[in-house]
Scaffold this motif. Structure first.
Motif, PDB file in Angstrom:
ATOM      1  N   LEU A  69       0.828  -1.214   0.000  1.00 60.55           N
ATOM      2  CA  LEU A  69       0.000   0.000   0.000  1.00 60.55           C
ATOM      3  C   LEU A  69       0.858   1.258   0.000  1.00 60.55           C
ATOM      4  CD1 LEU A  69      -2.805  -1.049   2.530  1.00 60.55           C
ATOM      5  CD2 LEU A  69      -2.959  -0.923   0.039  1.00 60.55           C
ATOM      6  N   LEU A  70       1.928   1.263   0.782  1.00 61.20           N
ATOM      7  CA  LEU A  70       2.823   2.428   0.798  1.00 61.20           C
ATOM      8  C   LEU A  70       3.491   2.635  -0.554  1.00 61.20           C
ATOM      9  CD1 LEU A  70       4.490   2.034   4.308  1.00 61.20           C
ATOM     10  CD2 LEU A  70       2.740   3.678   3.623  1.00 61.20           C
ATOM     11  N   PHE A  71       3.844   1.545  -1.213  1.00 57.23           N
ATOM     12  CA  PHE A  71       4.445   1.672  -2.542  1.00 57.23           C
ATOM     13  C   PHE A  71       3.459   2.277  -3.537  1.00 57.23           C
ATOM     14  CE2 PHE A  71       5.043  -0.166  -6.782  1.00 57.23           C
ATOM     15  CZ  PHE A  71       6.320   0.309  -7.071  1.00 57.23           C
ATOM     16  N   GLY A  72       2.199   1.808  -3.490  1.00 58.54           N
ATOM     17  CA  GLY A  72       1.188   2.376  -4.386  1.00 58.54           C
ATOM     18  C   GLY A  72       0.952   3.843  -4.119  1.00 58.54           C
ATOM     19  N   LEU A  73       0.922   4.227  -2.838  1.00 58.09           N
ATOM     20  CA  LEU A  73       0.735   5.635  -2.496  1.00 58.09           C
ATOM     21  C   LEU A  73       1.898   6.478  -2.989  1.00 58.09           C
ATOM     22  CD1 LEU A  73      -0.823   7.856  -1.028  1.00 58.09           C
ATOM     23  CD2 LEU A  73       0.364   7.200   1.071  1.00 58.09           C
ATOM     24  N   GLY A  74       3.125   5.996  -2.800  1.00 56.13           N
ATOM     25  CA  GLY A  74       4.289   6.741  -3.275  1.00 56.13           C
ATOM     26  C   GLY A  74       4.312   6.868  -4.781  1.00 56.13           C
ATOM     27  N   PHE A  75       3.926   5.798  -5.471  1.00 58.74           N
ATOM     28  CA  PHE A  75       3.898   5.864  -6.941  1.00 58.74           C
ATOM     29  C   PHE A  75       2.857   6.872  -7.418  1.00 58.74           C
ATOM     30  CE2 PHE A  75       2.314   4.306 -11.053  1.00 58.74           C
ATOM     31  CZ  PHE A  75       3.503   4.318 -11.775  1.00 58.74           C
ATOM     32  N   GLY A  76       1.682   6.885  -6.775  1.00 55.99           N
ATOM     33  CA  GLY A  76       0.653   7.851  -7.160  1.00 55.99           C
ATOM     34  C   GLY A  76       1.102   9.287  -6.940  1.00 55.99           C
ATOM     35  N   LEU A  77       1.776   9.534  -5.809  1.00 56.13           N
ATOM     36  CA  LEU A  77       2.278  10.887  -5.554  1.00 56.13           C
ATOM     37  C   LEU A  77       3.325  11.283  -6.579  1.00 56.13           C
ATOM     38  CD1 LEU A  77       2.568  10.821  -1.654  1.00 56.13           C
ATOM     39  CD2 LEU A  77       0.865  12.013  -3.028  1.00 56.13           C
TER      40      LEU A  77
END
Length: 305
Positions: free
Chosen positions: A91-99
């Protein structure tokens, strides 16, 4: 018997008076040798004796002592990740990629303005001020109409006049009546065939944002529900195929329409990158005479009925 007879005949078997006798003789000899050896040799002998006395010295070899860094690496690798930790990391990876994607898109949209000249930025600012002024004027006009309705002695007659005027305005926006007024003519020559529907749609949206009140493209009236699609050898506007050159007739304030097309990274620059030729001509009288049939809505009805 004399003392001479008591002396042993074999001198080799005679014991030296300095040699100790009894069970403590070897220990005394060892102590004398240890005193003569250097300190390092003595320490090595003591360690050897301790290892020899330990029963598990040969069976269990001494484990190497780890440093702090080695213990840290051993604790971190190989990693021991639980299912919950893996889900949180995902989930943290997906959030960082979206940002990161959001920041990159914002950087791309602002890149044209960063590289713009000072006079271009001033022109863009003036255009924004003009748009704000137009909205304020429209707001003021609506407020004046409300005031007239509230203060008029014959409110029914005043309402009828405003209704007729509103009908004309809506007819222009809906494309059911012809219109004329000042504006511009935008012509796009596409000899390479690289102009696509989304580029023409960007031009329409930019013109609307700049205050265009009526638009016609190659004999097709552009209204609120107009859509553009790519077809073979051209573009279709509301299902009507048109081909280059694409000629836009636009009614509006020329001082606002032309700069809106020429802003850095705007419509003109985008089309020129596709090797298209773009010309913009101002005119005091533009006639938009392409009409759209009035279509009765299938479901929507006036709430006043």
């Amino acid at each position: 018997m004399s003392s001479q007879d008591e002396t042993p005949e074999n001198p080799e078997t005679a014991q030296s008076p300095e040699t100790p006798k009894g069970p403590d003789a070897p220990e005394a000899s060892g102590n004398r040798l240890r005193k003569e050896l250097p300190e390092e040799v003595r320490a090595q002998e003591e360690r050897a004796e301790e290892n020899a006395e330990s029963p598990d010295a040969e069976a269990e070899p001494r484990k190497p002592v780890l440093t702090g860094r080695q213990r840290l690496v051993k604790g971190l690798w190989p990693p021991r990740v639980s299912r919950a930790q893996f889900i949180v990391a995902l989930l943290l990876f997906g959030l960082g990629f979206g940002l990161a994607v959001q920041v990159a898109s914002n950087s791309d949209s602002d890149g044209a303005l960063r590289g713009a000249r000072q006079e271009d930025l001033v022109r863009i600012l003036d255009e924004l001020d003009d748009r704000t002024q137009r909205l304020e004027e429209e707001k003021q006009g609506l407020e004046d109409q409300r005031t007239e309705l509230e203060n008029s002695s014959d409110q029914a007659e005043e309402a009828r006049k405003q209704t007729v005027e509103k009908e004309k305005q809506l007819g222009i926006l809906a494309g059911t009546v012809a219109a004329q007024g000042p504006g511009i003519t935008l012509t796009i020559e596409d000899e390479k065939g690289t102009v696509e529907a989304d580029m023409l749609l960007d031009a329409i949206q930019e013109l609307r944002a700049a205050g265009a009140e009526a638009i016609q493209v190659n004999g097709v009236r552009v209204v609120a529900g107009t859509y553009l699609t790519d077809v073979s050898d051209g573009v279709a506007v509301d299902g009507n195929k048109i081909s280059a050159p694409y000629r836009f007739k636009v009614i509006g304030k020329p001082q606002d329409l032309e700069p809106a097309l020429n802003i850095p990274g705007g419509v003109v620059q985008t089309l020129e990158k596709e090797q298209a030729t773009v010309t913009v001509e101002r005119s005091d009288k533009i006639i938009v005479d392409a009409l759209r049939p009035a279509k009765r809505p299938d479901y929507a009805r006036s709430s006043s009925q």
